[in-house]
Write a protein that holds these residues in place. Structure first.
Motif, PDB file in Angstrom:
ATOM      1  N   HIS A  81       0.731  -1.012  -0.600  1.00 19.40           N
ATOM      2  CA  HIS A  81       0.183  -0.338  -0.101  1.00 19.40           C
ATOM      3  C   HIS A  81       0.910   1.446  -0.042  1.00 19.40           C
ATOM      4  O   HIS A  81       0.806   1.989  -0.035  1.00 19.40           O
ATOM      5  N   TYR A  82       1.455   1.730   1.182  1.00 22.43           N
ATOM      6  CA  TYR A  82       2.666   2.354   0.780  1.00 22.43           C
ATOM      7  C   TYR A  82       3.337   2.560  -0.420  1.00 22.43           C
ATOM      8  O   TYR A  82       3.739   3.591  -0.826  1.00 22.43           O
ATOM      9  N   VAL A  83       4.025   1.551  -1.343  1.00 22.63           N
ATOM     10  CA  VAL A  83       4.517   1.344  -3.160  1.00 22.63           C
ATOM     11  C   VAL A  83       3.686   2.045  -3.440  1.00 22.63           C
ATOM     12  O   VAL A  83       3.989   2.788  -4.095  1.00 22.63           O
ATOM     13  N   GLU A  84       1.751   2.034  -3.823  1.00 25.16           N
ATOM     14  CA  GLU A  84       0.957   2.048  -4.028  1.00 25.16           C
ATOM     15  C   GLU A  84       0.350   4.216  -4.180  1.00 25.16           C
ATOM     16  O   GLU A  84       0.338   4.489  -5.222  1.00 25.16           O
ATOM     17  N   ASP A  85       0.827   3.668  -2.692  1.00 25.97           N
ATOM     18  CA  ASP A  85       0.569   5.832  -2.640  1.00 25.97           C
ATOM     19  C   ASP A  85       1.584   6.079  -1.776  1.00 25.97           C
ATOM     20  O   ASP A  85       1.339   6.733  -0.712  1.00 25.97           O
ATOM     21  N   LYS A  86       2.483   6.367  -2.274  1.00 23.40           N
ATOM     22  CA  LYS A  86       3.968   6.672  -1.301  1.00 23.40           C
ATOM     23  C   LYS A  86       3.155   8.228  -1.625  1.00 23.40           C
ATOM     24  O   LYS A  86       4.123   8.455  -0.549  1.00 23.40           O
ATOM     25  N   HIS A  87       3.748   8.941  -2.977  1.00 25.36           N
ATOM     26  CA  HIS A  87       3.473  10.224  -2.960  1.00 25.36           C
ATOM     27  C   HIS A  87       2.957  11.166  -2.108  1.00 25.36           C
ATOM     28  O   HIS A  87       2.508  11.868  -2.024  1.00 25.36           O
ATOM     29  N   PHE A  88       1.158  10.123  -1.980  1.00 22.86           N
ATOM     30  CA  PHE A  88       0.747  10.665  -1.131  1.00 22.86           C
ATOM     31  C   PHE A  88       0.418  10.621   0.371  1.00 22.86           C
ATOM     32  O   PHE A  88       1.256  11.999   1.065  1.00 22.86           O
ATOM     33  N   ILE A  89       1.135   9.620   0.850  1.00 23.68           N
ATOM     34  CA  ILE A  89       1.144   9.959   2.385  1.00 23.68           C
ATOM     35  C   ILE A  89       2.628  10.317   2.386  1.00 23.68           C
ATOM     36  O   ILE A  89       2.550  11.469   3.589  1.00 23.68           O
ATOM     37  N   TYR A  90       3.448   9.919   1.759  1.00 20.65           N
ATOM     38  CA  TYR A  90       5.258  10.933   2.302  1.00 20.65           C
ATOM     39  C   TYR A  90       4.837  12.415   1.960  1.00 20.65           C
ATOM     40  O   TYR A  90       5.448  12.996   2.133  1.00 20.65           O
ATOM     41  N   GLY A  91       4.217  12.558   0.937  1.00 21.73           N
ATOM     42  CA  GLY A  91       3.982  14.306   0.311  1.00 21.73           C
ATOM     43  C   GLY A  91       3.479  14.971   1.364  1.00 21.73           C
ATOM     44  O   GLY A  91       3.702  16.400   1.513  1.00 21.73           O
ATOM     45  N   LEU A  92       2.266  13.946   1.946  1.00 19.60           N
ATOM     46  CA  LEU A  92       1.688  14.710   3.425  1.00 19.60           C
ATOM     47  C   LEU A  92       2.121  15.133   4.517  1.00 19.60           C
ATOM     48  O   LEU A  92       2.258  16.357   4.872  1.00 19.60           O
ATOM     49  N   ASP A  93       3.674  13.823   4.529  1.00 20.14           N
ATOM     50  CA  ASP A  93       4.212  14.652   6.149  1.00 20.14           C
ATOM     51  C   ASP A  93       5.382  14.716   5.646  1.00 20.14           C
ATOM     52  O   ASP A  93       4.802  15.966   6.586  1.00 20.14           O
ATOM     53  N   LEU A  94       5.781  15.545   3.689  1.00 22.71           N
ATOM     54  CA  LEU A  94       7.465  16.220   4.029  1.00 22.71           C
ATOM     55  C   LEU A  94       6.173  17.761   3.752  1.00 22.71           C
ATOM     56  O   LEU A  94       6.914  18.791   4.142  1.00 22.71           O
ATOM     57  N   LYS A  95       5.368  17.890   3.984  1.00 22.18           N
ATOM     58  CA  LYS A  95       4.240  19.168   3.777  1.00 22.18           C
ATOM     59  C   LYS A  95       4.504  20.063   5.448  1.00 22.18           C
ATOM     60  O   LYS A  95       4.909  21.043   5.477  1.00 22.18           O
ATOM     61  N   HIS A  96       3.689  18.743   5.670  1.00 18.87           N
ATOM     62  CA  HIS A  96       3.905  19.040   7.242  1.00 18.87           C
ATOM     63  C   HIS A  96       5.392  19.690   7.599  1.00 18.87           C
ATOM     64  O   HIS A  96       4.880  20.488   8.922  1.00 18.87           O
ATOM     65  N   LEU A  97       6.070  18.351   7.399  1.00 20.77           N
ATOM     66  CA  LEU A  97       7.430  18.461   7.820  1.00 20.77           C
ATOM     67  C   LEU A  97       8.246  19.934   7.947  1.00 20.77           C
ATOM     68  O   LEU A  97       8.432  21.089   8.209  1.00 20.77           O
ATOM     69  N   ASP A  98       7.980  20.318   6.256  1.00 24.42           N
ATOM     70  CA  ASP A  98       8.482  21.651   6.208  1.00 24.42           C
ATOM     71  C   ASP A  98       8.108  22.716   6.577  1.00 24.42           C
ATOM     72  O   ASP A  98       8.501  23.885   6.859  1.00 24.42           O
ATOM     73  N   GLU A  99       6.632  22.916   7.021  1.00 21.33           N
ATOM     74  CA  GLU A  99       6.472  24.107   7.085  1.00 21.33           C
ATOM     75  C   GLU A  99       5.407  24.307   8.913  1.00 21.33           C
ATOM     76  O   GLU A  99       6.482  24.864   9.652  1.00 21.33           O
ATOM     77  N   MET A 100       6.715  22.539   9.267  1.00 20.16           N
ATOM     78  CA  MET A 100       7.039  23.021  11.301  1.00 20.16           C
ATOM     79  C   MET A 100       8.437  23.774  11.582  1.00 20.16           C
ATOM     80  O   MET A 100       8.221  24.626  11.995  1.00 20.16           O
ATOM     81  N   ARG A 101       9.161  23.751  10.014  1.00 22.66           N
ATOM     82  CA  ARG A 101      10.041  24.024  10.404  1.00 22.66           C
ATOM     83  C   ARG A 101      10.595  25.315   9.477  1.00 22.66           C
ATOM     84  O   ARG A 101      11.339  26.402  10.539  1.00 22.66           O
ATOM     85  N   ARG A 102       9.377  25.327   8.589  1.00 22.43           N
ATOM     86  CA  ARG A 102       9.199  27.476   8.593  1.00 22.43           C
ATOM     87  C   ARG A 102       9.065  28.280   9.735  1.00 22.43           C
ATOM     88  O   ARG A 102       9.403  29.226  10.064  1.00 22.43           O
ATOM     89  N   ARG A 103       8.303  27.030  10.448  1.00 24.45           N
ATOM     90  CA  ARG A 103       7.347  27.962  11.742  1.00 24.45           C
ATOM     91  C   ARG A 103       8.291  28.436  13.124  1.00 24.45           C
ATOM     92  O   ARG A 103       8.260  29.285  13.562  1.00 24.45           O
ATOM     93  N   ARG A 104       9.143  27.034  12.923  1.00 20.84           N
ATOM     94  CA  ARG A 104      10.307  26.892  13.914  1.00 20.84           C
ATOM     95  C   ARG A 104      11.370  28.200  13.572  1.00 20.84           C
ATOM     96  O   ARG A 104      12.015  29.003  14.325  1.00 20.84           O
ATOM     97  N   GLY A 105      11.971  28.743  12.131  1.00 20.59           N
ATOM     98  CA  GLY A 105      12.213  29.928  12.100  1.00 20.59           C
ATOM     99  C   GLY A 105      13.441  29.296  10.787  1.00 20.59           C
ATOM    100  O   GLY A 105      14.702  29.580  10.624  1.00 20.59           O
TER     101      GLY A 105
END
Length: 105
Positions: A81-105
């Motif tokens: 399932h991860y292979v089939e939907d890895k762009h959706f799953i990890y793309g969201l994770d990375l988007k949120h991680l990047d947003e958290m990094r931007r907010r920290r400074g």
């Protein structure tokens, strides 16, 4: 033209980050399955000599086998399932991680 080139670089970087996260998750799940098998088989063979009734040994062996088979099958299905939907799953994770990094400074 320049925006398209920048976007392609960003997409390639995102793709690399997704592949890296997916690889780490896959390695972690494989390690978990190996540890699970080792732990279950160690526990089974550790108590084997203390079980006097052959019926209990049979039941315990079947239960151990079922736990190992079903857990392994579930993890394999999750990996597929991860292979089939890895762009959706990890793309969201990375988007949120990047947003958290931007907010920290």
């Amino acid at each position: 033209m320049e925006a398209t080139l920048s976007q392609q670089r960003g997409d390639a970087t995102l793709e690399q980050r997704i592949d890296k996260m997916h690889g780490r998750d896959r390695a972690g799940l494989v390690a978990f399955v190996v540890v699970l098998w080792c732990t279950m088989l160690f526990a089974l063979f550790s108590v084997w000599s203390y079980i006097a009734l052959p019926e209990i040994r049979t039941i315990l062996s079947i239960a151990c086998g079922l736990v190992l088979i079903f857990n392994t099958a579930a993890i394999v299905a999750m990996l597929r399932h991860y292979v089939e939907d890895k762009h959706f799953i990890y793309g969201l994770d990375l988007k949120h991680l990047d947003e958290m990094r931007r907010r920290r400074g």
